[in-house]
Scaffold this motif. Structure first.
Motif, PDB file in Angstrom:
ATOM      1  N   GLY A 185      36.622  30.646  39.633  1.00  0.00           N
ATOM      2  CA  GLY A 185      37.419  31.308  38.588  1.00  0.00           C
ATOM      3  C   GLY A 185      36.535  31.745  37.441  1.00  0.00           C
ATOM      4  O   GLY A 185      35.398  32.180  37.654  1.00  0.00           O
ATOM      5  N   TYR A 186      37.054  31.666  36.201  1.00  0.00           N
ATOM      6  CA  TYR A 186      36.212  31.945  35.010  1.00  0.00           C
ATOM      7  C   TYR A 186      36.239  30.725  34.113  1.00  0.00           C
ATOM      8  O   TYR A 186      37.123  29.865  34.237  1.00  0.00           O
ATOM      9  CB  TYR A 186      36.684  33.193  34.278  1.00  0.00           C
ATOM     10  CG  TYR A 186      38.139  33.165  33.865  1.00  0.00           C
ATOM     11  CD1 TYR A 186      38.588  32.354  32.826  1.00  0.00           C
ATOM     12  CD2 TYR A 186      39.075  33.956  34.519  1.00  0.00           C
ATOM     13  CE1 TYR A 186      39.913  32.323  32.455  1.00  0.00           C
ATOM     14  CE2 TYR A 186      40.416  33.927  34.162  1.00  0.00           C
ATOM     15  CZ  TYR A 186      40.823  33.110  33.127  1.00  0.00           C
ATOM     16  OH  TYR A 186      42.149  33.074  32.764  1.00  0.00           O
ATOM     17  N   GLY A 187      35.321  30.649  33.177  1.00  0.00           N
ATOM     18  CA  GLY A 187      35.231  29.443  32.342  1.00  0.00           C
ATOM     19  C   GLY A 187      34.755  28.272  33.196  1.00  0.00           C
ATOM     20  O   GLY A 187      34.215  28.465  34.294  1.00  0.00           O
ATOM     21  N   VAL A 190      28.931  43.761  32.862  1.00  0.00           N
ATOM     22  CA  VAL A 190      27.890  44.021  31.874  1.00  0.00           C
ATOM     23  C   VAL A 190      28.582  44.563  30.632  1.00  0.00           C
ATOM     24  O   VAL A 190      29.291  45.572  30.690  1.00  0.00           O
ATOM     25  CB  VAL A 190      26.850  45.015  32.422  1.00  0.00           C
ATOM     26  CG1 VAL A 190      25.734  45.218  31.401  1.00  0.00           C
ATOM     27  CG2 VAL A 190      26.272  44.504  33.744  1.00  0.00           C
ATOM     28  N   GLU A 191      28.404  43.835  29.509  1.00  0.00           N
ATOM     29  CA  GLU A 191      29.098  44.201  28.278  1.00  0.00           C
ATOM     30  C   GLU A 191      28.188  45.015  27.365  1.00  0.00           C
ATOM     31  O   GLU A 191      27.004  44.709  27.214  1.00  0.00           O
ATOM     32  CB  GLU A 191      29.563  42.940  27.541  1.00  0.00           C
ATOM     33  CG  GLU A 191      30.542  42.107  28.358  1.00  0.00           C
ATOM     34  CD  GLU A 191      31.175  40.972  27.567  1.00  0.00           C
ATOM     35  OE1 GLU A 191      32.332  40.650  27.857  1.00  0.00           O
ATOM     36  OE2 GLU A 191      30.512  40.416  26.664  1.00  0.00           O
ATOM     37  N   PHE A 192      28.793  46.028  26.728  1.00  0.00           N
ATOM     38  CA  PHE A 192      28.074  46.893  25.796  1.00  0.00           C
ATOM     39  C   PHE A 192      28.863  47.024  24.501  1.00  0.00           C
ATOM     40  O   PHE A 192      30.086  46.870  24.498  1.00  0.00           O
ATOM     41  CB  PHE A 192      27.923  48.304  26.366  1.00  0.00           C
ATOM     42  CG  PHE A 192      27.114  48.390  27.628  1.00  0.00           C
ATOM     43  CD1 PHE A 192      25.724  48.520  27.577  1.00  0.00           C
ATOM     44  CD2 PHE A 192      27.745  48.356  28.875  1.00  0.00           C
ATOM     45  CE1 PHE A 192      24.979  48.606  28.754  1.00  0.00           C
ATOM     46  CE2 PHE A 192      27.003  48.449  30.043  1.00  0.00           C
ATOM     47  CZ  PHE A 192      25.618  48.569  29.982  1.00  0.00           C
ATOM     48  N   THR A 233      28.531  36.497  34.494  1.00  0.00           N
ATOM     49  CA  THR A 233      28.255  36.398  35.931  1.00  0.00           C
ATOM     50  C   THR A 233      29.418  35.740  36.659  1.00  0.00           C
ATOM     51  O   THR A 233      29.282  34.691  37.270  1.00  0.00           O
ATOM     52  CB  THR A 233      26.964  35.600  36.149  1.00  0.00           C
ATOM     53  OG1 THR A 233      27.078  34.351  35.444  1.00  0.00           O
ATOM     54  CG2 THR A 233      25.765  36.348  35.614  1.00  0.00           C
ATOM     55  N   ARG A 234      30.558  36.356  36.575  1.00  0.00           N
ATOM     56  CA  ARG A 234      31.788  35.790  37.145  1.00  0.00           C
ATOM     57  C   ARG A 234      32.849  36.863  37.125  1.00  0.00           C
ATOM     58  O   ARG A 234      32.643  37.955  36.608  1.00  0.00           O
ATOM     59  CB  ARG A 234      32.242  34.617  36.283  1.00  0.00           C
ATOM     60  CG  ARG A 234      32.368  35.049  34.826  1.00  0.00           C
ATOM     61  CD  ARG A 234      33.010  34.025  33.945  1.00  0.00           C
ATOM     62  NE  ARG A 234      32.711  34.241  32.539  1.00  0.00           N
ATOM     63  CZ  ARG A 234      33.363  35.042  31.727  1.00  0.00           C
ATOM     64  NH1 ARG A 234      34.383  35.758  32.173  1.00  0.00           N
ATOM     65  NH2 ARG A 234      33.013  35.182  30.477  1.00  0.00           N
ATOM     66  N   LEU A 235      34.010  36.489  37.649  1.00  0.00           N
ATOM     67  CA  LEU A 235      35.189  37.335  37.505  1.00  0.00           C
ATOM     68  C   LEU A 235      35.627  37.236  36.050  1.00  0.00           C
ATOM     69  O   LEU A 235      35.604  36.164  35.462  1.00  0.00           O
ATOM     70  CB  LEU A 235      36.280  36.777  38.421  1.00  0.00           C
ATOM     71  CG  LEU A 235      37.463  37.669  38.716  1.00  0.00           C
ATOM     72  CD1 LEU A 235      37.027  38.887  39.516  1.00  0.00           C
ATOM     73  CD2 LEU A 235      38.512  36.879  39.498  1.00  0.00           C
ATOM     74  N   VAL A 256      47.465  42.638  28.167  1.00  0.00           N
ATOM     75  CA  VAL A 256      47.482  41.821  26.949  1.00  0.00           C
ATOM     76  C   VAL A 256      47.422  40.357  27.351  1.00  0.00           C
ATOM     77  O   VAL A 256      47.951  39.960  28.379  1.00  0.00           O
ATOM     78  CB  VAL A 256      48.728  42.060  26.062  1.00  0.00           C
ATOM     79  CG1 VAL A 256      48.693  43.426  25.420  1.00  0.00           C
ATOM     80  CG2 VAL A 256      50.017  41.858  26.849  1.00  0.00           C
ATOM     81  N   ARG A 257      46.737  39.575  26.522  1.00  0.00           N
ATOM     82  CA  ARG A 257      46.649  38.140  26.771  1.00  0.00           C
ATOM     83  C   ARG A 257      47.689  37.432  25.917  1.00  0.00           C
ATOM     84  O   ARG A 257      47.674  37.557  24.690  1.00  0.00           O
ATOM     85  CB  ARG A 257      45.269  37.610  26.396  1.00  0.00           C
ATOM     86  CG  ARG A 257      44.140  38.253  27.178  1.00  0.00           C
ATOM     87  CD  ARG A 257      42.864  37.500  26.900  1.00  0.00           C
ATOM     88  NE  ARG A 257      41.708  38.194  27.457  1.00  0.00           N
ATOM     89  CZ  ARG A 257      40.488  37.664  27.481  1.00  0.00           C
ATOM     90  NH1 ARG A 257      40.273  36.466  26.957  1.00  0.00           N
ATOM     91  NH2 ARG A 257      39.481  38.340  28.005  1.00  0.00           N
ATOM     92  N   VAL A 258      48.574  36.727  26.566  1.00  0.00           N
ATOM     93  CA  VAL A 258      49.574  35.952  25.838  1.00  0.00           C
ATOM     94  C   VAL A 258      48.988  34.548  25.636  1.00  0.00           C
ATOM     95  O   VAL A 258      48.777  33.808  26.583  1.00  0.00           O
ATOM     96  CB  VAL A 258      50.905  35.882  26.610  1.00  0.00           C
ATOM     97  CG1 VAL A 258      51.940  35.083  25.822  1.00  0.00           C
ATOM     98  CG2 VAL A 258      51.417  37.291  26.910  1.00  0.00           C
TER      99      VAL A 258
HETATM  100  P1  ADP Z   1      33.800  36.711  27.256  1.00  0.00           P
HETATM  101  O1  ADP Z   1      32.895  35.556  27.627  1.00  0.00           O
HETATM  102  O2  ADP Z   1      33.040  37.992  27.135  1.00  0.00           O
HETATM  103  O3  ADP Z   1      34.691  36.439  26.103  1.00  0.00           O
HETATM  104  P2  ADP Z   1      36.261  36.686  28.811  1.00  0.00           P
HETATM  105  O4  ADP Z   1      37.041  37.471  27.880  1.00  0.00           O
HETATM  106  O5  ADP Z   1      36.408  36.916  30.274  1.00  0.00           O
HETATM  107  O6  ADP Z   1      34.697  36.914  28.531  1.00  0.00           O
HETATM  108  O7  ADP Z   1      36.572  35.175  28.428  1.00  0.00           O
HETATM  109  C1  ADP Z   1      36.258  34.142  29.255  1.00  0.00           C
HETATM  110  C2  ADP Z   1      35.609  33.076  28.454  1.00  0.00           C
HETATM  111  O8  ADP Z   1      36.608  32.335  27.749  1.00  0.00           O
HETATM  112  C3  ADP Z   1      34.881  32.105  29.331  1.00  0.00           C
HETATM  113  O9  ADP Z   1      33.500  32.285  29.226  1.00  0.00           O
HETATM  114  C4  ADP Z   1      35.296  30.767  28.823  1.00  0.00           C
HETATM  115  O10 ADP Z   1      34.338  30.276  27.903  1.00  0.00           O
HETATM  116  C5  ADP Z   1      36.574  30.972  28.085  1.00  0.00           C
HETATM  117  N1  ADP Z   1      37.764  30.668  28.883  1.00  0.00           N
HETATM  118  C6  ADP Z   1      38.781  31.505  29.082  1.00  0.00           C
HETATM  119  N2  ADP Z   1      39.707  30.936  29.819  1.00  0.00           N
HETATM  120  C7  ADP Z   1      39.293  29.707  30.112  1.00  0.00           C
HETATM  121  C8  ADP Z   1      39.832  28.632  30.884  1.00  0.00           C
HETATM  122  N3  ADP Z   1      40.996  28.725  31.531  1.00  0.00           N
HETATM  123  N4  ADP Z   1      39.120  27.531  30.960  1.00  0.00           N
HETATM  124  C9  ADP Z   1      37.953  27.415  30.326  1.00  0.00           C
HETATM  125  N5  ADP Z   1      37.406  28.392  29.615  1.00  0.00           N
HETATM  126  C10 ADP Z   1      38.054  29.528  29.507  1.00  0.00           C
END
Ligand code: ADP
Ligand code: ADP
Ligand code: MG
Length: 670
Positions: free
Chosen positions: A81-83, A273-275, A290-292, A336-338
């Motif tokens: 996943g992410y995080g 890749v963020e700009f 480096t993730r979804l 949108v993120r709720v």
């Molecule tokens: P960015 O790192 O550019 O803000 P995102 O908007 O995709 O990228 O946000 C994801 C980031 O937010 C992750 O790197 C993580 O640190 C945090 N995050 C978001 N959701 C979660 C979650 N469910 N559990 C843990 N961390 C999370």
């Protein structure tokens, strides 16, 4: 061939990955902590394994527990996943060493990009523009010199940063030392690495990021951009694809730069890749994730691709199924993120029971939710509740669909950022696509949502009448005693405000209501047509509509099969489709008023962890002086003195967990 995927994550992203696996015929394993037993993703998986207690380090961040869960269930691949562990190279290696497939990029690519200083240099070496900055020795003198050389404002960032944490804007030299200390502390707590870099602060930039994909056959391509300029505290709130600021020319430049960075990192799988795009049209590499990404759905909607399915296919060693020329972007998609947080109280995280979770459905709408009615939001993790994604043939259509969905969205029980989202989507600058990362700061959003007490009182009175009609003639539930003749009266509260409703049944079955607010009164005629679950259909002053009402019995009421009358202390959440209200039936014989908070007491404004205690017993403090720093869901919150005085008591130490309302310190006022 992957047969069973263990998803090493929770809530919305876990559910979203499970959905694609199921579509592909792949088995799924969910993992959960004590806090997450009831969340929908746990039930959605074929099997689920309990990891341990709520704190992430003993559940979602614990390598051994996760790998053990994979062993026990025969999973042969892990999606992070992410995080959590998604950008943890050591975990990616441990997964491979355990003989499992890691659905993510190679650990070397994670390492190269996990450090913002290294990533900047790699990008620069490959001819991709970076922001002026400083990324070496941590010596305070060197950092100061570097900041002067870059020129203020500068942005302090953590090399290991993510999600906007460990970042501080500094406008002049006098603020630098404080910002460095607090950023370092936050980064150490969040990432275990307090190393900082400095960047020139670019004014009014747009955040534009490019989705990239690599396979194990040497192909790297991009799937167009997303714009994520609407942010609070450097954390994204609204994202869209394509960006209204990017045309075909800029798209191919950004795409080429993103592919260069990904290639340089030896990238395989999904990455972003963020700009930053400056107002003059120049762009700068920020970082690579480096993730979804949280906001990947908008790319899915405009490309027609399922990015999780692509990740799995690439992890199985297959070539990407399309070439760069075959990538088609069609229409527009907005997410949108709720969040469970209070935009009116400095974005304090909200916790509590989710009474209802209604975020919409219909053409062009997609809801990726982590919670459902009947679950609860605790203080342990990120406060993202759900994502609502609307798509359409063009930006105006997608935007209109999203606006309607968010207008009608209803999550009673927890405080959410829905009022903020409504204001953003109604703002002319949003419609014009006139965005930059200062949008929220500059437009001064949000304003408090109206109390709508009258509306709540009318809805509640109609609901009470409908319930009473249902329980049959002759039966008068205790909360609805007749007062005098046929005229009845109730007082409804919202916060400190009160509305008194005097109402009678007319011969034709309609209700005549007078809503009194102080000296003023308004008069209405209401006819209840139907009550079906939460849905109350009524005709109010000649206009027919269906309102949603969630009726919660008072906490101290003996729980029966369900409320069949509105009684003292009951709470009602109302959503008319246009407006929301929240009212409580005032007791007819009110209990003695609760004790006022004593002067000089400082209580925790939110549940969280104490990360700093800045005063000692005996210290003299000024009004507004910081006493204690709390961290709750990724954010630091200062607890300050409300008046000048002397600290007489300190109840907490760093590292301690506190509940909302808990006494932290006492001050003897001067
Ligand atoms: P960015 O790192 O550019 O803000 P995102 O908007 O995709 O990228 O946000 C994801 C980031 O937010 C992750 O790197 C993580 O640190 C945090 N995050 C978001 N959701 C979660 C979650 N469910 N559990 C843990 N961390 C999370
Ligand atoms: P994170 O890893 O926390 O996502 P990023 O480097 O991606 O950190 O930056 C997150 C956000 O912070 C950006 O989208 C932008 O709003 C802001 N930001 C980052 N760097 C700069 C900069 N040099 N100038 C202005 N704003 C910046
Ligand atoms: Mg970022």
């Amino acid at each position: 061939m992957i047969r069973t995927v263990l998803v090493a994550n929770r809530a919305e992203i876990a559910h979203r990955v499970i959905r694609t696996c199921r579509d592909l015929g792949i088995g799924t394993v969910a993992v959960y902590s004590d806090a997450d037993r009831e969340l929908p993703y746990v039930a959605a998986a074929d099997v689920a394994v309990h990891l341990g207690p709520a704190p992430a380090h003993s559940s979602y961040l614990d390598f051994e527990r996760i790998l053990g869960a994979a062993r026990r269930t025969g999973a042969d691949a892990i999606h992070p996943g992410y995080g959590f562990l998604s950008e943890n190279a050591a975990f990616a290696r441990a997964v491979a060493e355990a003989g499992l497939v890691w659905i993510g990029p190679p650990p070397e690519a994670i390492e190269a990009m996990g450090d913002k200083a290294r990533a900047r240099r790699l990008a620069e070496t490959h001819g991709v523009p970076i922001v002026d900055g400083y990324d070496s020795s941590q010596d305070p003198y060197n950092l100061e010199q570097a900041a002067e050389a870059i020129g203020f404002p500068v942005l302090v960032k953590a090399v290991a940063g993510g999600g906007g944490r460990g970042m501080r804007r500094v406008d002049d030299a006098t603020e630098l030392a404080d910002a460095l200390n607090s950023a370092r502390r936050e980064a150490e707590a969040a990432f275990g690495d307090g190393t900082l870099i400095l960047e020139r602060y670019i004014e009014r930039p747009r955040h534009i990021e490019v989705q990239v994909f690599g396979d194990t056959h040497g192909t790297v391509l991009h799937l167009g951009e997303r714009e994520c300029s609407i942010q609070r505290r450097h954390q994204k709130v609204v994202e869209e694809a394509p960006s209204p600021a990017v045309g075909p020319e800029l798209r191919s430049q950004l795409g080429a730069a993103a592919v260069k960075v990904a290639r340089a990192a030896g990238y395989v799988g999904a990455g972003t890749v963020e700009f930053l795009l400056a107002p003059d049209g120049s762009f700068f590499f920020l970082e690579m994730n480096t993730r979804l990404q949280v906001e990947h759905p908008v790319t899915e909607e405009v490309t027609g691709l399922d990015l999780v399915a692509l990740q799995i296919s690439v992890a199985e060693g297959r070539p990407l199924p399309l070439t760069q020329d075959e990538v088609r972007l069609e229409g527009s998609s907005i997410e949108v993120r709720v969040y469970a947080e209070d935009p009116l109280r400095d974005y304090l995280p909200g916790t509590g029971p989710v009474r209802r979770m209604e975020l919409g459905a219909g053409p062009g709408l997609r809801v990726d939710a982590g919670y459902a009615a009947g679950t609860a939001v605790g203080p342990h993790y990120d406060s993202l509740l759900a994502k609502v994604i609307a798509s359409g043939p063009d930006r105006a259509t997608a935007s209109r669909r999203l606006r309607r969905a968010i207008q009608r969205a209803w999550v009673p029980g927890v405080t959410t950022n829905l009022p903020l989202l409504r204001e953003i989507l109604a703002h002319p600058a949003w419609d014009a696509g006139d965005l930059d990362t200062g949008f929220l700061g500059r437009h001064g959003l949000p304003t408090p949502p109206p109390l709508n007490l009258d509306l709540g009182a009318i809805a509640a009175t109609c609901l009470g009448a409908a319930l009473r009609a249902r329980t049959g003639p002759g039966h008068t539930p205790p909360g609805w005693r007749l007062y005098g003749s046929a005229e009845q009266e109730d007082t409804w509260r919202c916060g400190a405000e009160e509305a008194r409703v005097v109402w009678t049944h007319q011969r034709d079955g309609a209700l005549a209501l007078a809503v009194h607010r102080g000296e003023e009164a308004t008069h209405h005629t209401a006819r209840v047509l139907d009550l079906d679950g939460d849905a109350l259909t009524l005709e109010l002053d000649g206009v027919r509509a269906t309102w949603r009402i969630a009726h919660l019995p008072a906490a101290d009421r003996p729980s029966g099969p369900g409320p069949d009358a509105v009684e003292d202390g009951d709470t009602l959440y109302v959503h008319t489709g246009q407006a929301e209200a929240f009212v409580q039936l005032a007791p007819r014989f009110p209990p003695p008023a609760a004790a006022e908070a004593e002067p000089g007491t400082c209580a925790a404004p939110t549940p969280g962890t104490v990360v700093g205690v800045h005063v000692a017993v005996g210290d003299r403090v000024e009004a507004g002086q910081r006493l204690v720093t709390l961290e709750a869901m990724k954010m630091e919150h200062a607890v300050t003195a409300s008046e000048p005085g002397v600290v007489t008591e300190l109840r907490v130490e760093p590292g301690e967990a506190v509940d909302e309302g808990m006494l932290l310190a006492r001050i003897e006022p001067e």
